[in-house]
Design a protein around this motif. Sequence first.
Motif, short mmCIF file in Angstrom:
data_model
loop_
_atom_site.label_atom_id
_atom_site.label_comp_id
_atom_site.label_asym_id
_atom_site.label_seq_id
_atom_site.Cartn_x
_atom_site.Cartn_y
_atom_site.Cartn_z
N ASN A 126 0.81 -1.22 0.00
CA ASN A 126 0.00 0.00 0.00
C ASN A 126 0.85 1.27 0.00
N LEU A 127 1.81 1.34 0.91
CA LEU A 127 2.64 2.53 0.97
C LEU A 127 3.77 2.49 -0.04
N GLY A 128 4.25 1.29 -0.36
CA GLY A 128 5.37 1.18 -1.28
C GLY A 128 5.02 1.59 -2.69
N GLY A 129 3.75 1.50 -3.09
CA GLY A 129 3.38 1.93 -4.42
C GLY A 129 3.41 3.44 -4.57
N PHE A 130 3.17 4.17 -3.48
CA PHE A 130 3.18 5.63 -3.53
C PHE A 130 4.54 6.20 -3.15
N ILE A 131 5.12 5.70 -2.06
CA ILE A 131 6.45 6.11 -1.60
C ILE A 131 7.26 4.85 -1.37
N PRO A 132 8.22 4.54 -2.21
CA PRO A 132 9.03 3.34 -2.00
C PRO A 132 9.74 3.38 -0.66
N ILE A 133 9.80 2.22 -0.01
CA ILE A 133 10.45 2.13 1.29
C ILE A 133 11.93 2.47 1.18
N SER A 134 12.56 2.07 0.07
CA SER A 134 13.98 2.38 -0.11
C SER A 134 14.22 3.89 -0.14
N MET A 135 13.30 4.63 -0.76
CA MET A 135 13.44 6.08 -0.81
C MET A 135 13.18 6.71 0.56
N LEU A 136 12.30 6.10 1.33
CA LEU A 136 12.07 6.60 2.69
C LEU A 136 13.30 6.38 3.56
N LYS A 137 13.94 5.23 3.40
CA LYS A 137 15.18 4.98 4.13
C LYS A 137 16.28 5.95 3.69
N HIS A 138 16.25 6.33 2.42
CA HIS A 138 17.26 7.27 1.91
C HIS A 138 17.19 8.60 2.65
N HIS A 139 15.99 9.07 2.98
CA HIS A 139 15.85 10.36 3.66
C HIS A 139 16.14 10.28 5.15
N PHE A 140 16.29 9.08 5.70
CA PHE A 140 16.67 8.93 7.10
C PHE A 140 18.11 8.46 7.25
N ASN A 141 18.83 8.42 6.16
CA ASN A 141 20.23 8.00 6.18
C ASN A 141 21.10 9.19 6.57
N VAL A 142 21.18 9.48 7.86
CA VAL A 142 21.91 10.64 8.37
C VAL A 142 22.98 10.18 9.34
N SER A 143 23.85 11.10 9.71
CA SER A 143 24.90 10.86 10.70
C SER A 143 24.92 12.02 11.68
N ASN A 144 25.67 11.87 12.75
CA ASN A 144 25.77 12.94 13.75
C ASN A 144 26.40 14.20 13.17
N SER A 145 27.45 14.03 12.38
CA SER A 145 28.10 15.19 11.79
C SER A 145 27.17 15.90 10.81
N TYR A 146 26.38 15.13 10.07
CA TYR A 146 25.43 15.77 9.14
C TYR A 146 24.40 16.60 9.90
N VAL A 147 23.87 16.05 10.99
CA VAL A 147 22.84 16.78 11.74
C VAL A 147 23.40 18.09 12.29
N ILE A 148 24.61 18.06 12.81
CA ILE A 148 25.20 19.28 13.36
C ILE A 148 25.44 20.31 12.26
N LYS A 149 25.99 19.86 11.13
CA LYS A 149 26.24 20.79 10.03
C LYS A 149 24.95 21.33 9.42
N LYS A 150 23.92 20.49 9.36
CA LYS A 150 22.65 20.94 8.79
C LYS A 150 21.97 21.95 9.71
N LEU A 151 22.03 21.74 11.01
CA LEU A 151 21.45 22.72 11.93
C LEU A 151 22.18 24.06 11.83
N ARG A 152 23.51 24.00 11.70
CA ARG A 152 24.26 25.24 11.54
C ARG A 152 23.89 25.93 10.21
N LEU A 153 23.65 25.14 9.17
CA LEU A 153 23.26 25.72 7.88
C LEU A 153 21.88 26.36 7.96
N LEU A 154 20.95 25.74 8.70
CA LEU A 154 19.61 26.30 8.81
C LEU A 154 19.59 27.61 9.60
#
Length: 346
Positions: A126-154
């Motif tokens: 049901n959900l995979g036809g609209f939003i593939p699970i692999s693409m959802l995992k792609h948007h949660f593929n983060v690290s600690n350094s990324y979060v810190i740098k992204k917050l500083r960028l925002l």
Amino acid sequence: MAYYNTNTRSPPPLQHPVPTHPAYIPEPPSTPMSPQGYQRYTSSPSAPGYSQPDSNAGHISQPYAPGGAYQTLGANSPPRQPHPSQMGAGNPVDFSAWGFDNATAAFGMQLGQSAVAAGQEYVQKNLGGFIPISMLKHHFNVSNSYVIKKLRLLVFPWRHRPWSRRVIRLENGQSEWSPPREDINSPDLYIPLMALVTYILLAALHSGLNSRFHPEILGVTASKALAVVLLDFLFVKSGCYLLNIPGGLSSQVLDVLAYDGYKFIGVIATLIAGLLGLGRTLYLLVFIYTFLATAFFLLRSLRSMVLPDASATAAAVNPSQRSRRITFLFLVAVSQIVYMGVLVRV
């Protein structure tokens, strides 16, 4: 002169009792904490008679454990239960020690595995036809350094370069966007989700400090935040549809949701300024600054989606279309002051 009796008999020498092994040690029953039974540290003798124990009789040797460790316990040491690793992962679990029938427990485990598999299949169908699970995992593929740098960028997006997203080439010749942990310009869903939860908790804390807290505030605040995100999402998607902006449906949905959720960082900063009691003027300055930072960030980040490069699109964008898209991009950035103004009112 006093005379001592030299014929006084000396006391007999002290003799310590000789420790002996009991003729039989009963096996303790199994308990729920030890399904395999207690491990015995002694063994019954083979004959009633015992020989004189040696100097090590004060200690009782424990038989070799499966791991090869040889332990020696004192005579008065309490019995030790075997280490969980000694029970072995391959040994079948005796569910009868917990009061369950082995057949019933095995059926329950099989039923649970079937339910989990059915749930995964339902979500994928049901959900995979609209939003593939692999693409959802792609948007949660983060690290600690990324979060810190992204917050500083925002918070400080003014001097950031470049704003273009990275593209990686796959072995089959196709290309895709780099995951967020490898590209700071890639949108993610981790920061917006955590920011949404933090915003709800801060709103509840603000209400509690003003003696207005009620459990319903959590639900009301969450509903208001989700309504604002949905309204912003519909506005952006409607503009993309009317302006004929190309892009994959599923990828744009997650990207737009990620960009819509970044506004909560500025809202959280404004709420913290209000909780600290820094004054009305400083509160407004923080709100204005975070709005400008969020608007500037969206202008530069959404530009690659609203105004893609000529090499990335099959049809060229004429001057009139480009002008309308730039106007739409500014409307998206300016509308953030309305959404953020609604969110900071808790």
